[in-house]
Design an enzyme around this catalytic site. Structure first.
Site, mmCIF file in Angstrom:
data_model
loop_
_atom_site.group_PDB
_atom_site.id
_atom_site.type_symbol
_atom_site.label_atom_id
_atom_site.label_comp_id
_atom_site.label_asym_id
_atom_site.label_seq_id
_atom_site.Cartn_x
_atom_site.Cartn_y
_atom_site.Cartn_z
ATOM 1 N N SER A 139 0.843 -1.204 0.000
ATOM 2 C CA SER A 139 0.000 0.000 0.000
ATOM 3 C C SER A 139 0.872 1.245 0.000
ATOM 4 C CB SER A 139 -0.866 0.015 1.269
ATOM 5 O OG SER A 139 -1.580 1.233 1.362
ATOM 6 N N TYR A 152 -1.575 -0.842 10.881
ATOM 7 C CA TYR A 152 -1.840 -1.101 9.452
ATOM 8 C C TYR A 152 -0.718 -0.522 8.589
ATOM 9 C CZ TYR A 152 -3.775 -1.146 4.797
ATOM 10 O OH TYR A 152 -3.931 -1.356 3.447
HETATM 11 N N1 LIG Z 1 -9.017 -0.462 -0.630
HETATM 12 C C1 LIG Z 1 -7.989 0.311 -0.336
HETATM 13 O O1 LIG Z 1 -8.115 1.536 -0.181
HETATM 14 C C2 LIG Z 1 -6.609 -0.296 -0.208
HETATM 15 C C3 LIG Z 1 -5.496 0.557 -0.297
HETATM 16 C C4 LIG Z 1 -4.226 0.015 -0.199
HETATM 17 C C5 LIG Z 1 -4.070 -1.348 -0.033
HETATM 18 N N2 LIG Z 1 -5.165 -2.165 0.047
HETATM 19 C C6 LIG Z 1 -4.948 -3.602 0.255
HETATM 20 O O2 LIG Z 1 -5.613 -4.331 -0.761
HETATM 21 C C7 LIG Z 1 -5.850 -5.655 -0.294
HETATM 22 C C8 LIG Z 1 -7.255 -6.071 -0.671
HETATM 23 O O3 LIG Z 1 -8.183 -5.294 0.054
HETATM 24 P P1 LIG Z 1 -9.489 -4.661 -0.610
HETATM 25 O O4 LIG Z 1 -9.252 -3.217 -0.755
HETATM 26 O O5 LIG Z 1 -9.916 -5.449 -1.785
HETATM 27 O O6 LIG Z 1 -10.517 -4.819 0.622
HETATM 28 P P2 LIG Z 1 -11.746 -5.788 0.881
HETATM 29 O O7 LIG Z 1 -12.783 -5.587 -0.161
HETATM 30 O O8 LIG Z 1 -12.106 -5.580 2.312
HETATM 31 O O9 LIG Z 1 -11.111 -7.248 0.695
HETATM 32 C C9 LIG Z 1 -10.283 -7.848 1.671
HETATM 33 C C10 LIG Z 1 -10.211 -9.328 1.398
HETATM 34 O O10 LIG Z 1 -9.343 -9.921 2.393
HETATM 35 C C11 LIG Z 1 -10.016 -11.007 2.969
HETATM 36 N N3 LIG Z 1 -9.633 -11.192 4.366
HETATM 37 C C12 LIG Z 1 -9.638 -10.273 5.358
HETATM 38 N N4 LIG Z 1 -9.320 -10.859 6.521
HETATM 39 C C13 LIG Z 1 -9.115 -12.181 6.253
HETATM 40 C C14 LIG Z 1 -8.795 -13.314 7.046
HETATM 41 N N5 LIG Z 1 -8.636 -13.225 8.372
HETATM 42 N N6 LIG Z 1 -8.662 -14.505 6.451
HETATM 43 C C15 LIG Z 1 -8.853 -14.621 5.090
HETATM 44 N N7 LIG Z 1 -9.164 -13.605 4.302
HETATM 45 C C16 LIG Z 1 -9.297 -12.392 4.875
HETATM 46 C C17 LIG Z 1 -11.501 -10.668 2.879
HETATM 47 O O11 LIG Z 1 -12.281 -11.862 2.849
HETATM 48 P P3 LIG Z 1 -13.212 -12.418 4.032
HETATM 49 O O12 LIG Z 1 -13.753 -11.228 4.783
HETATM 50 O O13 LIG Z 1 -14.268 -13.192 3.300
HETATM 51 O O14 LIG Z 1 -12.319 -13.287 4.842
HETATM 52 C C18 LIG Z 1 -11.564 -9.997 1.510
HETATM 53 O O15 LIG Z 1 -11.702 -10.941 0.494
HETATM 54 C C19 LIG Z 1 -5.585 -5.630 1.212
HETATM 55 O O16 LIG Z 1 -4.328 -6.228 1.464
HETATM 56 C C20 LIG Z 1 -5.544 -4.146 1.544
HETATM 57 O O17 LIG Z 1 -4.730 -3.875 2.655
HETATM 58 C C21 LIG Z 1 -6.426 -1.658 -0.048
#
Ligand SMILES: NC(=O)c1ccc[n+]([C@@H]2O[C@H](COP(=O)([O-])OP(=O)(O)OC[C@H]3O[C@@H](n4cnc5c(N)ncnc54)[C@H](OP(=O)(O)O)[C@@H]3O)[C@@H](O)[C@H]2O)c1
Length: 259
Positions: A139, A152
């Site tokens: 990130s 985080y």
């Molecule tokens: N969106 C942003 O602004 C942003 C910015 C920078 C980086 N990121 C990174 O992008 C990545 C994807 O996130 P996203 O933005 O797509 O958010 P999201 O829609 O909340 O997706 C997160 C995913 O991680 C899974 N997850 C969370 N906790 C888990 C656990 N304990 N065991 C297994 N799976 C787990 C969730 O599935 P379940 O809940 O079904 O387990 C979900 O599929 C993350 O690493 C996040 O830090 C996001």
């Protein structure tokens, strides 16, 4: 199942987009997250055109025993993991003192521990085949300290640094490691983190499809490091130049949820 991609966090957001990109390219898939129903319905949709085979493993990557089970189940499916996408992750905003310890440790376990374990599990076979791609989702948060999101931001600094170092170690092996650095992106992330009302998210977001496409392309090209979107690139560059005290203050202000 033969040559396949393992995508963690495929039940929503970026992970779901990555799964669609692999399926479009005819790559078999193993999808991992906690919410089995979400994974099953995505798997059904991806299988429908008849191009790929898709397996689902429901697992909590915050639980070390579940991470080990994922590794065993992948081996049991006889899958050759050519693409490993460590995408599962969660954030949390608020002052560290007085926060729920369980949530803080969950971020360490999912964002860092599971990512290291899965990479360590699947890298040796990639190296043996002299073919493979690791895509870790870091990130722009990892480019500076993040007051009111301290764990985080630090967890993503780990992912950014670990992956870049790995990319260097892998030079000339036929295997590459890429770290993707999204900025604020429209997924379920902000509602899970409690940051939907923060200045960061109110100041504009990219779509998950845009970010995933860019990250996917960078992974295929074997790039070590990719920041998505011009705004995030400018931000990433400016934190390198600014005095640390100013960088910390801006970061804290961006995490504030009030006006
Ligand atoms: N969106 C942003 O602004 C942003 C910015 C920078 C980086 N990121 C990174 O992008 C990545 C994807 O996130 P996203 O933005 O797509 O958010 P999201 O829609 O909340 O997706 C997160 C995913 O991680 C899974 N997850 C969370 N906790 C888990 C656990 N304990 N065991 C297994 N799976 C787990 C969730 O599935 P379940 O809940 O079904 O387990 C979900 O599929 C993350 O690493 C996040 O830090 C996001």
């Amino acid at each position: 199942m033969g040559r396949a991609a393992l995508v963690t966090g495929a039940s929503s957001g970026l992970g779901e987009e990555f799964a669609r990109l692999f399926a479009n390219d005819g790559v078999d898939l193993i999808l991992v997250a906690r919410r089995r129903e979400r994974l099953e319905s995505l798997a059904d949709a991806l299988r429908a055109p008849g191009k790929v085979s898709v397996q689902v493993i429901a697992a909590d990557l915050g639980v070390p025993g579940d991470v080990e089970r994922v590794i065993r189940e992948v081996q049991a499916h006889g899958a050759e993991i050519e693409f490993l996408v460590n995408n599962a992750g969660l954030g949390n905003v608020g002052p560290f003192a007085g926060s729920a310890l369980g949530t803080q440790l969950m971020m360490v376990d999912v964002n860092i521990r599971a990512l290291v374990r899965l990479t360590h599990a699947f890298l040796p076979a990639m190296l043996q085949r002299r073919r493979g791609r690791v895509l870790n989702i870091g990130s722009t948060a990892g480019l500076q300290p993040g007051p009111f999101g301290a764990v985080y931001y630090a967890s993503k600094a780990f992912v950014n640094s670990f992956t870049e170092a790995l990319a260097h170690e892998l030079k000339g092996t036929g295997v590459t490691a890429t770290v993707s650095l999204p900025g604020a992106t429209a997924t379920e992330f902000a509602s899970v983190a409690g940051s939907g009302e923060s200045r960061l998210f109110r100041s504009g977001v990219m779509t998950s499809a845009e970010v995933a496409r860019d990250a996917y392309r960078a992974m295929l090209h074997g790039k070590a490091f990719v920041v998505h979107g011009w705004k995030n690139k400018v931000l990433g560059f400016s934190v390198r130049l600014g005095p640390r005290s100013v960088v910390r203050a801006i970061s804290a202000a961006m995490n504030k949820t009030g006006s």
